[in-house]
Design an enzyme around this catalytic site. Structure first.
Site: not given
Length: 289
Positions: A109, A249
Protein backbone atom coordinates in the site's frame (compact mmCIF):
# COMPACT_ATOMS: atom_id res chain seq x y z
CA UNK A 1 3.83 19.00 -0.03
CA UNK A 2 2.86 15.99 -2.16
CA UNK A 3 0.23 15.75 -4.89
CA UNK A 4 -1.42 12.34 -5.15
CA UNK A 5 -4.09 10.87 -7.41
CA UNK A 6 -6.29 7.82 -7.09
CA UNK A 7 -6.79 5.48 -10.06
CA UNK A 8 -9.88 7.48 -11.09
CA UNK A 9 -7.75 10.61 -11.46
CA UNK A 10 -8.94 12.52 -8.38
CA UNK A 11 -6.03 14.68 -7.14
CA UNK A 12 -5.41 15.68 -3.52
CA UNK A 13 -2.70 17.65 -1.70
CA UNK A 14 -0.89 15.92 1.16
CA UNK A 15 1.56 17.36 3.65
CA UNK A 16 2.08 15.04 6.60
CA UNK A 17 3.35 16.12 10.00
CA UNK A 18 6.36 13.84 9.51
CA UNK A 19 7.23 15.50 6.18
CA UNK A 20 6.90 19.00 7.65
CA UNK A 21 9.07 18.07 10.65
CA UNK A 22 11.88 16.58 8.54
CA UNK A 23 11.87 19.42 6.02
CA UNK A 24 12.10 21.92 8.87
CA UNK A 25 14.99 20.05 10.49
CA UNK A 26 16.98 19.46 7.28
CA UNK A 27 16.65 23.02 6.00
CA UNK A 28 18.04 24.88 9.01
CA UNK A 29 21.43 24.81 10.70
CA UNK A 30 19.85 24.45 14.16
CA UNK A 31 17.63 21.64 12.93
CA UNK A 32 20.59 19.70 11.59
CA UNK A 33 22.42 20.12 14.91
CA UNK A 34 19.36 18.83 16.77
CA UNK A 35 19.00 15.88 14.39
CA UNK A 36 22.47 14.51 15.08
CA UNK A 37 21.64 12.72 18.37
CA UNK A 38 18.31 11.53 16.92
CA UNK A 39 19.99 9.43 14.23
CA UNK A 40 22.47 7.63 16.48
CA UNK A 41 22.17 3.88 17.19
CA UNK A 42 21.61 4.70 20.89
CA UNK A 43 18.55 6.82 20.11
CA UNK A 44 17.14 4.16 17.78
CA UNK A 45 17.52 1.55 20.53
CA UNK A 46 15.78 3.73 23.11
CA UNK A 47 12.98 4.67 20.68
CA UNK A 48 12.59 1.03 19.65
CA UNK A 49 12.41 -0.06 23.28
CA UNK A 50 9.74 2.56 24.00
CA UNK A 51 7.61 1.58 21.00
CA UNK A 52 7.90 -2.09 21.99
CA UNK A 53 6.92 -1.41 25.61
CA UNK A 54 3.45 -2.00 27.05
CA UNK A 55 3.27 1.69 27.98
CA UNK A 56 3.29 2.62 24.27
CA UNK A 57 -0.20 1.13 23.88
CA UNK A 58 -1.62 4.53 24.87
CA UNK A 59 -0.67 5.81 21.38
CA UNK A 60 -2.65 3.15 19.53
CA UNK A 61 -6.25 4.37 19.85
CA UNK A 62 -5.49 8.05 19.07
CA UNK A 63 -3.60 6.90 15.96
CA UNK A 64 -6.50 4.71 14.81
CA UNK A 65 -8.95 7.55 15.34
CA UNK A 66 -6.82 10.22 13.66
CA UNK A 67 -6.22 8.13 10.52
CA UNK A 68 -9.66 6.42 10.39
CA UNK A 69 -8.09 2.97 10.15
CA UNK A 70 -10.56 0.18 9.41
CA UNK A 71 -9.64 -2.53 11.92
CA UNK A 72 -12.03 -4.99 10.24
CA UNK A 73 -9.31 -5.52 7.61
CA UNK A 74 -6.86 -6.83 10.22
CA UNK A 75 -6.48 -9.79 12.56
CA UNK A 76 -8.49 -9.25 15.71
CA UNK A 77 -6.17 -9.17 18.71
CA UNK A 78 -5.20 -7.16 21.78
CA UNK A 79 -2.05 -5.20 20.92
CA UNK A 80 0.85 -5.52 23.37
CA UNK A 81 2.60 -2.32 22.23
CA UNK A 82 2.51 0.42 19.61
CA UNK A 83 4.88 -1.53 17.35
CA UNK A 84 2.71 -4.62 17.76
CA UNK A 85 -0.16 -2.52 16.37
CA UNK A 86 1.99 -0.86 13.69
CA UNK A 87 3.11 -4.24 12.31
CA UNK A 88 -0.44 -5.67 12.51
CA UNK A 89 -1.29 -8.43 10.04
CA UNK A 90 -3.98 -7.96 7.42
CA UNK A 91 -6.67 -10.62 7.03
CA UNK A 92 -6.32 -13.04 4.13
CA UNK A 93 -8.31 -11.66 1.22
CA UNK A 94 -8.32 -8.03 2.42
CA UNK A 95 -6.10 -7.21 -0.58
CA UNK A 96 -6.65 -8.72 -4.03
CA UNK A 97 -3.40 -9.85 -5.68
CA UNK A 98 -3.51 -9.84 -9.49
CA UNK A 99 -2.18 -13.35 -10.22
CA UNK A 100 -2.00 -13.04 -14.01
CA UNK A 101 1.51 -13.79 -15.30
CA UNK A 102 1.63 -10.57 -17.33
CA UNK A 103 0.51 -8.36 -14.42
CA UNK A 104 3.23 -6.29 -12.73
CA UNK A 105 1.88 -5.47 -9.26
CA UNK A 106 2.46 -3.14 -6.34
CA UNK A 107 4.44 -4.71 -3.48
CA UNK A 108 2.64 -2.59 -0.86
CA UNK A 109 0.00 0.00 0.00
CA UNK A 110 1.64 3.27 -1.03
CA UNK A 111 1.91 6.24 -3.37
CA UNK A 112 3.94 5.30 -6.45
CA UNK A 113 6.03 7.26 -8.95
CA UNK A 114 7.84 5.68 -11.91
CA UNK A 115 10.71 7.17 -13.92
CA UNK A 116 12.89 6.18 -16.85
CA UNK A 117 16.50 5.46 -15.85
CA UNK A 118 19.28 7.15 -17.82
CA UNK A 119 22.93 7.99 -16.96
CA UNK A 120 21.96 11.48 -15.71
CA UNK A 121 18.91 10.39 -13.69
CA UNK A 122 18.70 11.71 -10.12
CA UNK A 123 15.90 10.55 -7.83
CA UNK A 124 14.66 12.15 -4.61
CA UNK A 125 13.99 9.44 -2.02
CA UNK A 126 13.23 10.41 1.58
CA UNK A 127 14.77 13.89 1.22
CA UNK A 128 18.00 12.58 -0.30
CA UNK A 129 19.20 12.73 -3.93
CA UNK A 130 20.41 9.44 -5.42
CA UNK A 131 21.60 8.17 -8.76
CA UNK A 132 20.93 4.49 -9.43
CA UNK A 133 24.63 3.80 -8.78
CA UNK A 134 24.67 5.60 -5.41
CA UNK A 135 21.38 4.00 -4.41
CA UNK A 136 22.74 0.50 -5.14
CA UNK A 137 26.37 1.38 -4.29
CA UNK A 138 27.30 -0.37 -7.55
CA UNK A 139 27.94 1.20 -10.98
CA UNK A 140 28.08 -2.25 -12.60
CA UNK A 141 24.69 -3.25 -11.25
CA UNK A 142 23.16 0.14 -12.05
CA UNK A 143 24.26 -0.29 -15.68
CA UNK A 144 22.01 -3.36 -16.01
CA UNK A 145 18.97 -1.11 -15.54
CA UNK A 146 19.96 1.64 -18.01
CA UNK A 147 16.86 2.77 -19.96
CA UNK A 148 14.68 0.66 -17.68
CA UNK A 149 12.36 1.99 -14.97
CA UNK A 150 12.65 2.83 -11.29
CA UNK A 151 9.42 2.47 -9.30
CA UNK A 152 9.30 4.40 -6.01
CA UNK A 153 6.55 3.25 -3.62
CA UNK A 154 6.30 5.74 -0.74
CA UNK A 155 4.46 4.48 2.33
CA UNK A 156 2.76 6.91 4.67
CA UNK A 157 2.73 6.32 8.40
CA UNK A 158 -0.92 5.15 8.28
CA UNK A 159 -0.36 2.65 5.43
CA UNK A 160 -0.18 -1.12 5.88
CA UNK A 161 3.56 -1.66 6.38
CA UNK A 162 3.95 -5.22 5.09
CA UNK A 163 5.28 -5.81 1.56
CA UNK A 164 5.36 -8.77 -0.84
CA UNK A 165 7.30 -10.28 -3.73
CA UNK A 166 5.70 -9.25 -7.00
CA UNK A 167 6.57 -12.28 -9.16
CA UNK A 168 7.67 -15.88 -9.00
CA UNK A 169 11.41 -16.28 -9.38
CA UNK A 170 14.76 -16.70 -7.68
CA UNK A 171 16.73 -14.41 -5.36
CA UNK A 172 20.34 -14.46 -6.56
CA UNK A 173 21.89 -11.99 -4.06
CA UNK A 174 20.92 -9.68 -1.20
CA UNK A 175 22.66 -6.64 0.27
CA UNK A 176 22.38 -4.43 3.37
CA UNK A 177 23.55 -0.80 3.37
CA UNK A 178 23.78 1.04 6.72
CA UNK A 179 22.37 4.56 7.03
CA UNK A 180 24.60 7.64 7.20
CA UNK A 181 23.91 11.14 8.52
CA UNK A 182 26.65 13.76 8.39
CA UNK A 183 26.84 17.54 8.35
CA UNK A 184 29.97 19.60 7.74
CA UNK A 185 30.16 22.88 9.65
CA UNK A 186 26.34 23.02 10.01
CA UNK A 187 26.35 26.58 11.36
CA UNK A 188 28.07 28.00 8.26
CA UNK A 189 24.70 29.04 6.82
CA UNK A 190 21.08 27.96 6.95
CA UNK A 191 21.21 26.09 3.66
CA UNK A 192 24.49 24.24 3.97
CA UNK A 193 24.09 20.84 2.26
CA UNK A 194 23.92 17.69 4.33
CA UNK A 195 25.09 14.23 3.42
CA UNK A 196 22.47 11.68 4.39
CA UNK A 197 21.61 8.16 3.31
CA UNK A 198 18.90 5.96 4.75
CA UNK A 199 19.42 2.35 5.69
CA UNK A 200 18.64 0.14 2.70
CA UNK A 201 18.30 -3.55 1.95
CA UNK A 202 17.87 -4.95 -1.53
CA UNK A 203 17.71 -8.22 -3.44
CA UNK A 204 18.61 -9.05 -7.03
CA UNK A 205 15.73 -11.15 -8.33
CA UNK A 206 15.63 -13.30 -11.46
CA UNK A 207 11.88 -13.15 -12.02
CA UNK A 208 9.97 -15.59 -14.22
CA UNK A 209 8.13 -12.91 -16.21
CA UNK A 210 9.96 -9.57 -15.87
CA UNK A 211 13.66 -10.42 -16.20
CA UNK A 212 16.27 -9.30 -13.69
CA UNK A 213 14.81 -6.94 -11.07
CA UNK A 214 15.85 -5.11 -7.92
CA UNK A 215 13.55 -4.96 -4.92
CA UNK A 216 14.78 -2.56 -2.24
CA UNK A 217 13.47 -1.46 1.15
CA UNK A 218 14.46 1.96 2.52
CA UNK A 219 14.07 2.50 6.26
CA UNK A 220 13.00 5.71 7.96
CA UNK A 221 15.91 7.89 9.12
CA UNK A 222 14.96 8.05 12.79
CA UNK A 223 13.51 4.82 14.15
CA UNK A 224 12.17 2.87 11.16
CA UNK A 225 13.38 -0.71 10.94
CA UNK A 226 13.40 -3.08 7.98
CA UNK A 227 12.28 -6.55 9.07
CA UNK A 228 12.76 -8.92 6.14
CA UNK A 229 11.73 -12.56 6.24
CA UNK A 230 14.06 -15.44 5.44
CA UNK A 231 12.29 -16.48 2.23
CA UNK A 232 14.93 -18.74 0.73
CA UNK A 233 16.19 -18.67 -2.84
CA UNK A 234 12.88 -19.51 -4.56
CA UNK A 235 10.06 -16.99 -4.17
CA UNK A 236 6.47 -16.73 -5.41
CA UNK A 237 4.09 -13.93 -6.34
CA UNK A 238 2.27 -12.55 -3.30
CA UNK A 239 4.71 -14.09 -0.80
CA UNK A 240 5.34 -11.73 2.11
CA UNK A 241 8.89 -10.37 1.90
CA UNK A 242 8.85 -8.40 5.14
CA UNK A 243 7.58 -5.41 7.05
CA UNK A 244 8.66 -2.03 8.41
CA UNK A 245 8.51 -1.16 12.11
CA UNK A 246 7.40 2.37 13.02
CA UNK A 247 8.15 5.14 10.54
CA UNK A 248 7.06 6.03 7.03
CA UNK A 249 9.23 4.06 4.61
CA UNK A 250 9.79 3.28 0.93
CA UNK A 251 9.95 0.23 -1.35
CA UNK A 252 11.80 0.54 -4.65
CA UNK A 253 11.70 -1.69 -7.72
CA UNK A 254 14.03 -1.46 -10.71
CA UNK A 255 13.19 -3.16 -14.01
CA UNK A 256 15.24 -3.56 -17.17
CA UNK A 257 14.64 -2.01 -20.57
CA UNK A 258 11.88 -3.70 -22.56
CA UNK A 259 10.64 -5.89 -19.69
CA UNK A 260 7.74 -3.92 -18.16
CA UNK A 261 5.39 -1.22 -19.43
CA UNK A 262 4.00 1.00 -16.61
CA UNK A 263 0.27 1.71 -16.58
CA UNK A 264 -0.51 4.88 -18.53
CA UNK A 265 -2.04 6.80 -15.61
CA UNK A 266 0.94 6.15 -13.33
CA UNK A 267 3.44 7.18 -16.01
CA UNK A 268 1.55 10.37 -16.87
CA UNK A 269 1.04 11.29 -13.19
CA UNK A 270 4.75 10.80 -12.52
CA UNK A 271 5.67 13.12 -15.42
CA UNK A 272 3.56 15.81 -13.72
CA UNK A 273 5.07 15.22 -10.26
CA UNK A 274 1.93 13.48 -9.00
CA UNK A 275 2.09 10.21 -7.03
CA UNK A 276 -0.53 7.53 -7.69
CA UNK A 277 -2.28 5.84 -4.77
CA UNK A 278 -2.06 2.04 -5.07
CA UNK A 279 -2.77 -1.00 -2.92
CA UNK A 280 -0.72 -4.14 -2.27
CA UNK A 281 -1.19 -6.60 -5.15
CA UNK A 282 -2.76 -4.04 -7.50
CA UNK A 283 -1.89 -3.95 -11.21
CA UNK A 284 0.62 -1.11 -11.91
CA UNK A 285 2.22 -2.34 -15.14
CA UNK A 286 2.31 -5.07 -17.76
CA UNK A 287 4.89 -7.41 -19.21
CA UNK A 288 6.30 -6.06 -22.47
CA UNK A 289 5.35 -8.23 -25.46
Amino acid sequence: MHLSADREGNITKENSMQDRFLEMMYQSAIGRILLRPLVTPAFSKIAGWLLDSRASRIFVYPFIKKHSINLKEYEQKKYKSYNDFFTRKMLLGARRIDRRDEAFISPCDSRVSVYKINPKSVFHIKNTRYTTASLLRSKRLAHLFKEGYIWIFRLQVNDYHHYIHIDKGRVSKSFKIPGVFHTVNPIANDHYPIYKENTREYSIIQSDHFGTMIQMEVGALLVGKIQNRVCGELIYKGQEKGQFAFGGSTVILMTQKGKVRPDHDILKNSEKGIETIVKLGEHVGRKEE
